[in-house]
Design an enzyme around this catalytic site. Structure first.
Site: not given
Ligand code: TYD
Length: 134
Positions: A50-52
């Site tokens: 749930f991130h970049a």
């Protein structure tokens, strides 16, 4: 599969004793590896990621077990089932990732192009979409 997802086949160097995979910079992995980590003993029903990342590139491989990885560049979304120690996925910078459906035995090995830097994370999906201009 879109251009966003690059699967990498790691050639198994097997012989009659079993199998071996070698991950070598600029041969099987397209960047200098500055960090290695692995995710394991993920509890049932837990999803991660749930991130970049702004700069970081990674190659991920389930060396045992499996998980489903969702990759999203703000325009397209792709799912990859990582279920083999000879199949990796290259995750470029500015790609949102989520990992789901970890099997209890899953060990997700990640090779990273940079050392750990919390400032390189984009953890809010709306911020991510703004940054990639969608
Ligand atoms: P995080 O990247 O949030 O995990 P996920 O893969 O689910 O997105 O990392 C979890 C915690 O571990 C967080 O507090 C940051 C820390 N961490 C490090 O200290 N070094 C690392 O190399 C990584 C990947 C995480």
């Amino acid at each position: 599969m879109s251009d966003m997802v690059t699967l990498i086949d790691f050639p198994p160097l097997g012989d009659d004793r079993g199998s071996l995979v070698s991950l070598e910079v600029n041969k099987t992995v397209p960047f200098d590896i500055k960090r290695v980590y692995y995710i394991f003993a993920t509890k049932a029903g837990v999803a991660r990621g749930f991130h970049a990342h702004k700069v970081l590139k990674q190659v991920a491989v389930c060396v045992t077990g499996s998980c489903r990885m969702l990759l999203d560049n703000g325009r397209d979304k792709e799912e990859v089932l990582l279920d083999s120690p000879t199949k990796g996925v290259l995750i470029e910078d500015l790609v949102w990732r989520e990992m789901h459906d970890f099997t209890p035995d899953c060990v997700l090995l990640v090779l990273a192009s940079e050392r750990y830097d919390e400032a390189d994370y984009i953890r809010n999906y709306d911020d991510f979409l703004r940054l990639v201009g969608t």
